[in-house]
Design a protein around this motif. Structure first.
Motif, mmCIF file in Angstrom:
data_model
loop_
_atom_site.group_PDB
_atom_site.id
_atom_site.type_symbol
_atom_site.label_atom_id
_atom_site.label_comp_id
_atom_site.label_asym_id
_atom_site.label_seq_id
_atom_site.Cartn_x
_atom_site.Cartn_y
_atom_site.Cartn_z
ATOM 1 N N TYR A 1 39.476 18.721 32.011
ATOM 2 C CA TYR A 1 39.671 19.922 31.197
ATOM 3 C C TYR A 1 40.406 19.507 29.922
ATOM 4 O O TYR A 1 41.449 18.869 29.997
ATOM 5 C CB TYR A 1 40.545 20.968 31.904
ATOM 6 N N THR A 2 39.883 19.889 28.797
ATOM 7 C CA THR A 2 40.561 19.533 27.544
ATOM 8 C C THR A 2 41.261 20.737 26.913
ATOM 9 O O THR A 2 42.351 20.626 26.390
ATOM 10 C CB THR A 2 39.585 18.905 26.531
ATOM 11 N N ALA A 3 40.605 21.894 26.967
ATOM 12 C CA ALA A 3 41.222 23.093 26.377
ATOM 13 C C ALA A 3 41.209 24.221 27.394
ATOM 14 O O ALA A 3 40.262 24.348 28.174
ATOM 15 C CB ALA A 3 40.439 23.500 25.141
ATOM 16 N N PRO A 4 42.269 25.044 27.384
ATOM 17 C CA PRO A 4 42.285 26.160 28.338
ATOM 18 C C PRO A 4 41.204 27.195 28.013
ATOM 19 O O PRO A 4 40.879 27.401 26.841
ATOM 20 C CB PRO A 4 43.673 26.786 28.146
ATOM 21 N N THR A 5 40.682 27.820 29.030
ATOM 22 C CA THR A 5 39.703 28.900 28.829
ATOM 23 C C THR A 5 40.477 30.183 28.488
ATOM 24 O O THR A 5 41.700 30.241 28.709
ATOM 25 C CB THR A 5 38.870 29.121 30.111
ATOM 26 N N PRO A 6 39.804 31.222 27.989
ATOM 27 C CA PRO A 6 40.529 32.449 27.622
ATOM 28 C C PRO A 6 41.379 33.029 28.755
ATOM 29 O O PRO A 6 42.524 33.429 28.539
ATOM 30 C CB PRO A 6 39.396 33.409 27.229
ATOM 31 N N ILE A 7 40.871 33.037 29.971
ATOM 32 C CA ILE A 7 41.672 33.610 31.070
ATOM 33 C C ILE A 7 42.914 32.752 31.320
ATOM 34 O O ILE A 7 43.992 33.264 31.625
ATOM 35 C CB ILE A 7 40.836 33.795 32.374
ATOM 36 N N GLN A 8 42.768 31.452 31.146
ATOM 37 C CA GLN A 8 43.918 30.560 31.323
ATOM 38 C C GLN A 8 44.950 30.792 30.216
ATOM 39 O O GLN A 8 46.146 30.875 30.481
ATOM 40 C CB GLN A 8 43.444 29.101 31.365
ATOM 41 N N LEU A 9 44.454 30.930 28.989
ATOM 42 C CA LEU A 9 45.368 31.169 27.864
ATOM 43 C C LEU A 9 46.163 32.444 28.066
ATOM 44 O O LEU A 9 47.359 32.504 27.780
ATOM 45 C CB LEU A 9 44.554 31.310 26.564
ATOM 46 N N GLN A 10 45.483 33.457 28.585
ATOM 47 C CA GLN A 10 46.151 34.745 28.724
ATOM 48 C C GLN A 10 47.064 34.828 29.935
ATOM 49 O O GLN A 10 48.103 35.467 29.887
ATOM 50 C CB GLN A 10 45.103 35.861 28.833
ATOM 51 N N SER A 11 46.657 34.206 31.040
ATOM 52 C CA SER A 11 47.459 34.439 32.248
ATOM 53 C C SER A 11 48.491 33.371 32.564
ATOM 54 O O SER A 11 49.519 33.690 33.166
ATOM 55 C CB SER A 11 46.572 34.692 33.465
ATOM 56 N N ILE A 12 48.270 32.126 32.166
ATOM 57 C CA ILE A 12 49.221 31.077 32.567
ATOM 58 C C ILE A 12 50.649 31.383 32.084
ATOM 59 O O ILE A 12 51.592 31.322 32.890
ATOM 60 C CB ILE A 12 48.719 29.664 32.153
ATOM 61 N N PRO A 13 50.857 31.768 30.800
ATOM 62 C CA PRO A 13 52.253 32.038 30.391
ATOM 63 C C PRO A 13 52.904 33.142 31.219
ATOM 64 O O PRO A 13 54.058 33.004 31.634
ATOM 65 C CB PRO A 13 52.109 32.459 28.921
ATOM 66 N N ALA A 14 52.160 34.224 31.488
ATOM 67 C CA ALA A 14 52.739 35.332 32.263
ATOM 68 C C ALA A 14 53.072 34.885 33.684
ATOM 69 O O ALA A 14 54.138 35.218 34.220
ATOM 70 C CB ALA A 14 51.760 36.505 32.290
ATOM 71 N N ILE A 15 52.185 34.120 34.295
ATOM 72 C CA ILE A 15 52.438 33.685 35.682
ATOM 73 C C ILE A 15 53.625 32.717 35.712
ATOM 74 O O ILE A 15 54.466 32.782 36.606
ATOM 75 C CB ILE A 15 51.171 33.063 36.319
ATOM 76 N N LEU A 16 53.704 31.864 34.705
ATOM 77 C CA LEU A 16 54.840 30.929 34.642
ATOM 78 C C LEU A 16 56.173 31.683 34.520
ATOM 79 O O LEU A 16 57.195 31.239 35.025
ATOM 80 C CB LEU A 16 54.688 29.969 33.455
ATOM 81 N N GLN A 17 56.115 32.834 33.885
ATOM 82 C CA GLN A 17 57.342 33.637 33.756
ATOM 83 C C GLN A 17 57.656 34.414 35.029
ATOM 84 O O GLN A 17 58.616 35.169 35.092
ATOM 85 C CB GLN A 17 57.186 34.655 32.627
ATOM 86 N N GLY A 18 56.815 34.301 36.026
ATOM 87 C CA GLY A 18 57.069 34.964 37.302
ATOM 88 C C GLY A 18 56.533 36.387 37.359
ATOM 89 O O GLY A 18 56.841 37.138 38.287
ATOM 90 N N LYS A 19 55.714 36.769 36.369
ATOM 91 C CA LYS A 19 55.221 38.152 36.352
ATOM 92 C C LYS A 19 54.042 38.345 37.293
ATOM 93 O O LYS A 19 53.291 37.402 37.561
ATOM 94 C CB LYS A 19 54.769 38.507 34.927
ATOM 95 N N ASP A 20 53.873 39.586 37.746
ATOM 96 C CA ASP A 20 52.658 39.932 38.485
ATOM 97 C C ASP A 20 51.514 40.044 37.483
ATOM 98 O O ASP A 20 51.733 40.463 36.340
ATOM 99 C CB ASP A 20 52.823 41.276 39.203
ATOM 100 N N VAL A 21 50.327 39.668 37.927
ATOM 101 C CA VAL A 21 49.181 39.702 37.013
ATOM 102 C C VAL A 21 47.995 40.364 37.690
ATOM 103 O O VAL A 21 47.703 40.115 38.867
ATOM 104 C CB VAL A 21 48.801 38.265 36.553
ATOM 105 N N MET A 22 47.341 41.231 36.923
ATOM 106 C CA MET A 22 46.065 41.757 37.385
ATOM 107 C C MET A 22 45.013 41.135 36.465
ATOM 108 O O MET A 22 44.948 41.450 35.278
ATOM 109 C CB MET A 22 46.037 43.279 37.262
ATOM 110 N N GLY A 23 44.221 40.240 37.007
ATOM 111 C CA GLY A 23 43.245 39.519 36.196
ATOM 112 C C GLY A 23 41.855 40.077 36.422
ATOM 113 O O GLY A 23 41.336 40.031 37.540
#
Ligand code: AMP
Length: 440
Positions: free
Chosen positions: A21-43
């Motif tokens: 993998y070289t670049a994150p996909t849109p779902i990765q760009l959007q959800s990884i920071p929130a999940i790293l912060q410990g937030k709940d996510v509805m994807g």
């Protein structure tokens, strides 16, 4: 954009590189920071968008610190194939971390799974039934779960797993991070999400729309000619791996057998197979031993084979959502793919629905040199039960007389499932399907 921006541990970056993998996909760009912060996510993301890594990477990052050899992350998935696939992704991404993932699903001996749990793992990827089974036996301890992922929640609901999910939730600590992924948001899933997610970040990628890297085409055909058309189409088309969807287990087996007799490298995948035969079909398909896999929707859930160049809907799916899921098997991670759908006259209302979701008209195609005029076998009621001459891909022992005007796919019994519209609008192009144009 690179994965560097997430400041993941170098051991995890090693895994990302190993998977190419070289670049994150849109779902990765959007959800990884929130999940790293410990937030709940509805994807809200369909399959093929990279959602597995979107939750797996931050989970690995979290588990790097803290205790080892106790279960801290639980991923619940609807099918064993999807569970295996998630497990493999975690294994690949997390290889250098030495974090361990185990799979837990039914249909196989439970002892090896119990053994692996006893040896100690931090992540469990499981289907609901066996998980509850082992929890009730006291073989799995869910009291230390910090992160719960519910993957393909809509499919879980379709398969009747919601009561099991609720039972699982009762066994988990209330203080935890919860991530819920679903391609679509039916009311029941929305309700569940509301109950179990705390102040979630909602991430949406191409909701309900098949991946844009796939091109779509319709092949109008009478029901009894489907198998012959399938064989000819595959012969004529430049394909890598081809995934064919049929409506029932019986049809799946029958189509695969007919193709096998005609010399095609084909396997079938449906829910009645033993786990060994499923694995053989799947790994054979993945490794190229079988170029073609004929499968039912549920069996094909979670298949991740990167070289699928064509998805062929031998039978129309029952819902637009199912169409999206099937098509998501090709065109994965920005590769291109083709989706061919056989349409009989009675499918015409559904075509309108799909075109509505896609926002465009789907091209109608006919296959040059294919004899669309071969009539249904006498007494066959227009079904596609006819045996085909393996050499010519044409029904054997049927004389040529004028074609039946309307197909009656007798394998479809009973009314259409609810939720599927069957409008009386005309399927533009169907009436002209005998005019010839070359398939790509
Ligand atoms: P998923 O939607 O998680 O099933 O992923 C679909 C496919 O995309 C899988 O084959 C993944 O290995 C691949 N994939 C996921 N993330 C990336 C990425 N950032 N770059 C390239 N491929 C990816």
């Amino acid at each position: 954009m690179s994965f560097k921006q997430f400041n993941l541990h170098t051991q995890i970056e090693t895994g990302i590189e190993a998977l190419g993998y070289t670049a994150p996909t849109p779902i990765q760009l959007q959800s990884i920071p929130a999940i790293l912060q410990g937030k709940d996510v509805m994807g809200m993301a369909q399959t093929g968008t990279g959602k597995t890594a979107a939750f797996a990477l931050p989970i690995l990052q979290r588990l790097l610190s803290g205790p080892r050899k106790r279960l801290r992350a639980l991923i619940v998935a609807p099918t064993r194939e999807l569970a295996e696939q998630i497990h493999e992704a975690i294994d690949g991404l997390g290889r250098a971390t030495k974090l361990k993932s185990v799979t837990i699903y039914g249909g196989v001996n439970k002892n090896p799974q119990i053994q692996k749990l006893r040896q100690g793992a931090e992540i469990a990827v499981s289907c609901p039934g066996r998980l509850l089974d082992l929890a009730e036996q006291g073989e799995i301890n869910l009291s230390g779960i910090e992160v719960l992922v519910i993957d393909e929640a809509d499919r879980m609901f379709d398969m009747g797993f919601l009561p099991d999910i609720r039972k699982i939730l009762k066994r988990l600590p209330t203080k935890r991070q919860t991530l819920l992924f679903s391609a679509t948001m039916p009311d029941d899933i929305r309700k569940l999400a509301k109950e179990i997610l705390h102040d979630p970040v909602t991430v949406r990628v191409g909701e309900g729309v098949p991946v844009s890297t796939v091109s779509h085409a319709l092949y109008p055909v009478e029901p009894h000619l489907k198998t012959a058309l399938l064989m000819k189409l595959i012969e004529r088309t430049d394909t890598e791996s081809v995934l064919v969807f049929a409506r029932t287990k019986h049809r799946t087996t029958r189509v695969a057998e007919q193709m096998q007799r005609a010399g095609f490298p084909v396997a079938s995948l449906q829910g009645n197979l033993s786990q060994n035969r499923r694995q053989d079909a799947l790994s054979g398909f993945r490794e190229g031993k079988y170029q073609i896999l004929v499968a039912t929707d549920i069996a094909a859930r979670g298949i991740d084979v990167s070289g699928i160049s064509h998805v062929i809907n031998y039978d129309m799916p029952d819902t637009v959502d199912a169409y999206t899921h099937r098509i998501g098997r090709t065109g994965r991670a920005a590769k291109t793919g083709d989706a061919f759908t056989f349409v009989t006259p009675e499918d015409r209302g559904f075509v309108v629905d799909i075109e509505h979701v896609l926002g465009e008209r789907i091209e109608r195609r006919t296959l040059e040199d294919f004899d669309y005029n071969v009539p249904a076998p006498a007494g066959g009621g227009g079904s596609d039960r006819a045996r085909y001459s393996e050499r010519q891909g044409r029904p054997a022992n049927v004389s040529r007389f004028s074609p039946k005007k309307r197909g009656d796919d007798s394998q479809r019994t009973g009314p259409r499932p609810s939720g599927r519209r069957s409008g009386g609008r005309s399927l533009d192009g169907f009436s002209q399907y005998r005019s010839l144009s070359k398939a790509r």
